[in-house]
Design a protein around this motif. Sequence first.
Motif, PDB file in Angstrom:
ATOM      1  N   ARG A 188      -8.455  12.147  14.667  1.00  0.00           N
ATOM      2  CA  ARG A 188      -9.433  12.383  15.734  1.00  0.00           C
ATOM      3  C   ARG A 188      -9.026  11.554  16.940  1.00  0.00           C
ATOM      4  O   ARG A 188      -8.364  10.519  16.802  1.00  0.00           O
ATOM      5  CB  ARG A 188     -10.827  11.927  15.284  1.00  0.00           C
TER       6      ARG A 188
ATOM      7  N   ALA B 125      -4.422   2.246   6.099  1.00  0.00           N
ATOM      8  CA  ALA B 125      -3.797   2.927   4.958  1.00  0.00           C
ATOM      9  C   ALA B 125      -2.788   3.957   5.454  1.00  0.00           C
ATOM     10  O   ALA B 125      -1.668   4.054   4.936  1.00  0.00           O
ATOM     11  CB  ALA B 125      -4.868   3.595   4.098  1.00  0.00           C
TER      12      ALA B 125
ATOM     13  N   PHE C  91      -8.619   4.921  16.936  1.00  0.00           N
ATOM     14  CA  PHE C  91      -7.419   4.748  16.102  1.00  0.00           C
ATOM     15  C   PHE C  91      -6.234   5.571  16.599  1.00  0.00           C
ATOM     16  O   PHE C  91      -5.117   5.394  16.135  1.00  0.00           O
ATOM     17  CB  PHE C  91      -7.728   5.161  14.654  1.00  0.00           C
TER      18      PHE C  91
ATOM     19  N   ASP D 199       0.827  -1.218   0.000  1.00  0.00           N
ATOM     20  CA  ASP D 199       0.000   0.000   0.000  1.00  0.00           C
ATOM     21  C   ASP D 199       0.863   1.271   0.000  1.00  0.00           C
ATOM     22  O   ASP D 199       0.599   2.213  -0.741  1.00  0.00           O
ATOM     23  CB  ASP D 199      -0.914   0.039   1.238  1.00  0.00           C
TER      24      ASP D 199
ATOM     25  N   GLY E 233      -4.878  10.634   9.553  1.00  0.00           N
ATOM     26  CA  GLY E 233      -5.304   9.247   9.705  1.00  0.00           C
ATOM     27  C   GLY E 233      -4.270   8.391  10.416  1.00  0.00           C
ATOM     28  O   GLY E 233      -3.057   8.651  10.327  1.00  0.00           O
ATOM     29  N   THR E 234      -4.778   7.392  11.128  1.00  0.00           N
ATOM     30  CA  THR E 234      -3.889   6.454  11.841  1.00  0.00           C
ATOM     31  C   THR E 234      -4.399   5.020  11.700  1.00  0.00           C
ATOM     32  O   THR E 234      -4.068   4.160  12.507  1.00  0.00           O
ATOM     33  CB  THR E 234      -3.796   6.833  13.343  1.00  0.00           C
ATOM     34  N   GLY E 235      -5.210   4.775  10.673  1.00  0.00           N
ATOM     35  CA  GLY E 235      -5.714   3.419  10.419  1.00  0.00           C
ATOM     36  C   GLY E 235      -4.751   2.659   9.513  1.00  0.00           C
ATOM     37  O   GLY E 235      -3.555   2.998   9.426  1.00  0.00           O
TER      38      GLY E 235
ATOM     39  N   GLY F 136      -7.365   8.612  -5.021  1.00  0.00           N
ATOM     40  CA  GLY F 136      -6.885   7.357  -4.436  1.00  0.00           C
ATOM     41  C   GLY F 136      -6.791   6.178  -5.388  1.00  0.00           C
ATOM     42  O   GLY F 136      -6.180   5.156  -5.046  1.00  0.00           O
TER      43      GLY F 136
ATOM     44  N   ASP G  80     -10.118   9.182  18.458  1.00  0.00           N
ATOM     45  CA  ASP G  80     -11.018   8.027  18.475  1.00  0.00           C
ATOM     46  C   ASP G  80     -10.204   6.766  18.762  1.00  0.00           C
ATOM     47  O   ASP G  80      -9.055   6.842  19.204  1.00  0.00           O
ATOM     48  CB  ASP G  80     -11.805   7.923  17.154  1.00  0.00           C
TER      49      ASP G  80
ATOM     50  N   MET H  83     -19.905   9.679   2.880  1.00  0.00           N
ATOM     51  CA  MET H  83     -19.510  10.981   3.466  1.00  0.00           C
ATOM     52  C   MET H  83     -18.935  11.888   2.380  1.00  0.00           C
ATOM     53  O   MET H  83     -17.960  12.608   2.607  1.00  0.00           O
ATOM     54  CB  MET H  83     -18.425  10.767   4.544  1.00  0.00           C
TER      55      MET H  83
ATOM     56  N   MET I 196      -3.266   4.805  -6.245  1.00  0.00           N
ATOM     57  CA  MET I 196      -2.613   4.016  -5.184  1.00  0.00           C
ATOM     58  C   MET I 196      -3.034   2.555  -5.303  1.00  0.00           C
ATOM     59  O   MET I 196      -2.221   1.634  -5.187  1.00  0.00           O
ATOM     60  CB  MET I 196      -3.022   4.584  -3.822  1.00  0.00           C
TER      61      MET I 196
ATOM     62  N   ALA J 244      -5.604  10.137   4.673  1.00  0.00           N
ATOM     63  CA  ALA J 244      -5.721   8.675   4.762  1.00  0.00           C
ATOM     64  C   ALA J 244      -6.764   8.322   5.820  1.00  0.00           C
ATOM     65  O   ALA J 244      -6.645   7.309   6.507  1.00  0.00           O
ATOM     66  CB  ALA J 244      -4.367   8.053   5.070  1.00  0.00           C
ATOM     67  N   THR J 245      -7.787   9.177   5.933  1.00  0.00           N
ATOM     68  CA  THR J 245      -8.946   8.856   6.781  1.00  0.00           C
ATOM     69  C   THR J 245     -10.099   8.436   5.866  1.00  0.00           C
ATOM     70  O   THR J 245      -9.980   8.503   4.642  1.00  0.00           O
ATOM     71  CB  THR J 245      -9.407  10.062   7.617  1.00  0.00           C
ATOM     72  N   ARG J 246     -11.202   8.073   6.480  1.00  0.00           N
ATOM     73  CA  ARG J 246     -12.395   7.742   5.691  1.00  0.00           C
ATOM     74  C   ARG J 246     -13.205   8.979   5.316  1.00  0.00           C
ATOM     75  O   ARG J 246     -14.223   8.865   4.609  1.00  0.00           O
ATOM     76  CB  ARG J 246     -13.285   6.775   6.475  1.00  0.00           C
TER      77      ARG J 246
HETATM   78  P1  NAD Z   1      -9.279   2.232   8.918  1.00  0.00           P
HETATM   79  O1  NAD Z   1     -10.642   1.856   9.398  1.00  0.00           O
HETATM   80  O2  NAD Z   1      -8.113   1.380   9.255  1.00  0.00           O
HETATM   81  O3  NAD Z   1      -8.959   3.730   9.459  1.00  0.00           O
HETATM   82  C1  NAD Z   1      -9.927   4.733   9.358  1.00  0.00           C
HETATM   83  C2  NAD Z   1      -9.275   6.087   9.647  1.00  0.00           C
HETATM   84  O4  NAD Z   1     -10.221   7.122   9.311  1.00  0.00           O
HETATM   85  C3  NAD Z   1      -8.929   6.319  11.127  1.00  0.00           C
HETATM   86  O5  NAD Z   1      -7.747   7.101  11.185  1.00  0.00           O
HETATM   87  C4  NAD Z   1     -10.145   7.094  11.648  1.00  0.00           C
HETATM   88  O6  NAD Z   1      -9.839   7.872  12.781  1.00  0.00           O
HETATM   89  C5  NAD Z   1     -10.437   7.965  10.444  1.00  0.00           C
HETATM   90  N1  NAD Z   1     -11.812   8.453  10.307  1.00  0.00           N
HETATM   91  C6  NAD Z   1     -12.935   7.707  10.120  1.00  0.00           C
HETATM   92  N2  NAD Z   1     -13.995   8.523   9.930  1.00  0.00           N
HETATM   93  C7  NAD Z   1     -13.524   9.808   9.971  1.00  0.00           C
HETATM   94  C8  NAD Z   1     -14.118  11.091   9.834  1.00  0.00           C
HETATM   95  N3  NAD Z   1     -15.430  11.234   9.601  1.00  0.00           N
HETATM   96  N4  NAD Z   1     -13.330  12.193   9.938  1.00  0.00           N
HETATM   97  C9  NAD Z   1     -12.002  12.066  10.175  1.00  0.00           C
HETATM   98  N5  NAD Z   1     -11.371  10.877  10.316  1.00  0.00           N
HETATM   99  C10 NAD Z   1     -12.132   9.767  10.212  1.00  0.00           C
HETATM  100  O7  NAD Z   1      -9.422   2.437   7.360  1.00  0.00           O
HETATM  101  P2  NAD Z   1      -8.319   2.237   6.204  1.00  0.00           P
HETATM  102  O8  NAD Z   1      -8.285   0.833   5.812  1.00  0.00           O
HETATM  103  O9  NAD Z   1      -7.069   2.923   6.613  1.00  0.00           O
HETATM  104  O10 NAD Z   1      -9.025   3.038   5.017  1.00  0.00           O
HETATM  105  C11 NAD Z   1      -9.154   4.435   5.042  1.00  0.00           C
HETATM  106  C12 NAD Z   1      -9.573   4.912   3.656  1.00  0.00           C
HETATM  107  O11 NAD Z   1      -8.522   4.591   2.746  1.00  0.00           O
HETATM  108  C13 NAD Z   1     -10.823   4.223   3.100  1.00  0.00           C
HETATM  109  O12 NAD Z   1     -11.553   5.182   2.367  1.00  0.00           O
HETATM  110  C14 NAD Z   1     -10.266   3.166   2.176  1.00  0.00           C
HETATM  111  O13 NAD Z   1     -11.149   2.831   1.129  1.00  0.00           O
HETATM  112  C15 NAD Z   1      -9.047   3.882   1.639  1.00  0.00           C
HETATM  113  N6  NAD Z   1      -7.978   2.988   1.162  1.00  0.00           N
HETATM  114  C16 NAD Z   1      -7.511   3.212  -0.079  1.00  0.00           C
HETATM  115  C17 NAD Z   1      -6.504   2.425  -0.582  1.00  0.00           C
HETATM  116  C18 NAD Z   1      -6.022   2.685  -1.978  1.00  0.00           C
HETATM  117  O14 NAD Z   1      -5.322   1.828  -2.517  1.00  0.00           O
HETATM  118  N7  NAD Z   1      -6.345   3.826  -2.558  1.00  0.00           N
HETATM  119  C19 NAD Z   1      -5.939   1.410   0.214  1.00  0.00           C
HETATM  120  C20 NAD Z   1      -6.422   1.215   1.506  1.00  0.00           C
HETATM  121  C21 NAD Z   1      -7.452   2.026   1.968  1.00  0.00           C
END
Ligand code: NAD
Length: 290
Positions: free
Chosen positions: A159, A138, A163, A110, A134-136, A260, A161, A216, A263, A208-210
């Motif tokens: 946030r 991705a 994560f 990724d 973001g801290t999830g 995105g 939260d 949304m 990526m 890298a957040t949702r």
């Molecule tokens: P995850 O569930 O592991 O993490 C979610 C993150 O988003 C956390 O940091 C959380 O605090 C934050 N978050 C959630 N809702 C929020 C809001 N309303 N406002 C602010 N922050 C918010 O998710 P993930 O797997 O890291 O995926 C995150 C995004 O990245 C998704 O949209 C996913 O589709 C996308 N993604 C894209 C690729 C790519 O190849 N382009 C790869 C992986 C993930």
Amino acid sequence: MEARITGHTRLYALIGSPVGHSGSPAMYNYSFEKLGIDAAYLAFDVPLEKTKEAVDALKTLNAGGFNVTMPCKTAVAGLVDRLSPAAELVGACNTVVVEEDGSLTGHITDGVGFVRNLKEHGVEIKGQKIVLLGTGGAATAIAVQAALDGVEEIAIFNRKDEFYANGEKTVEKIRKAVPGIGKVWIDDLDNTELLGDVIARSDVLINATRAGMSPMEDVTPVPAEFLRPELAVADVVYNPKETLLVRKAKEAGCRAAIGGSGMLLWQGVEAFRLYTGQEMPVREVEERFF
Ligand code: NAD
């Protein structure tokens, strides 16, 4: 199909749940056929509690390798024989290569895919100051790859939260693994004043957040007035294809405004290279499937 699948055809797979929406089978099967590689790629819906059984089964069936999506990415990292440096730091893998001796090597593509996509859009991150939202999953992969690729500073905002603690751990891991890196730190995304100040002295902003992801679509993770022409803006969200953040970045005249889907494409290209040692016919794949 009957001409392509033989008694020797090697299996590649995607495991995780859900997988029905995945574009990976189309992307890999097209590439195998195009390059004359005797292999086929299938997606298998595997819930978390069946991860080990699925990995054992793929080993037994002598699969060439497999991709891993949620919710199995962390579990698989604990099941392979070795991890790439990035996968080790992230604590998860999305690509597993079955080596000649049958052992498993776990990679995470990724972050590599994200950085490569930036490059394709003329943005180099070496020596740059980046703000990462973001801290999830991705975000962690991107933070680690950016650190390994020589960024000067990483300011992470999330946030407060469930994560947030993961972000604190990522900061610690990066500081330890890349001691030469400049500042790496984390703060609260809701601390808008600080966020604005930091973005004002940064080179690249990454969401890298949702936030902005369907449903949304009308949300941006930062106020649009923080965007300025000297800033490159990249989103990991690929549904919708153009997020509100990317649209606002274009309107603000940002030096780059990157969605995105690239990526997603480039992480697949990297996995394909790890599986086959060959370059995916990337322009054709992009045209057909992205
Ligand atoms: P995850 O569930 O592991 O993490 C979610 C993150 O988003 C956390 O940091 C959380 O605090 C934050 N978050 C959630 N809702 C929020 C809001 N309303 N406002 C602010 N922050 C918010 O998710 P993930 O797997 O890291 O995926 C995150 C995004 O990245 C998704 O949209 C996913 O589709 C996308 N993604 C894209 C690729 C790519 O190849 N382009 C790869 C992986 C993930």
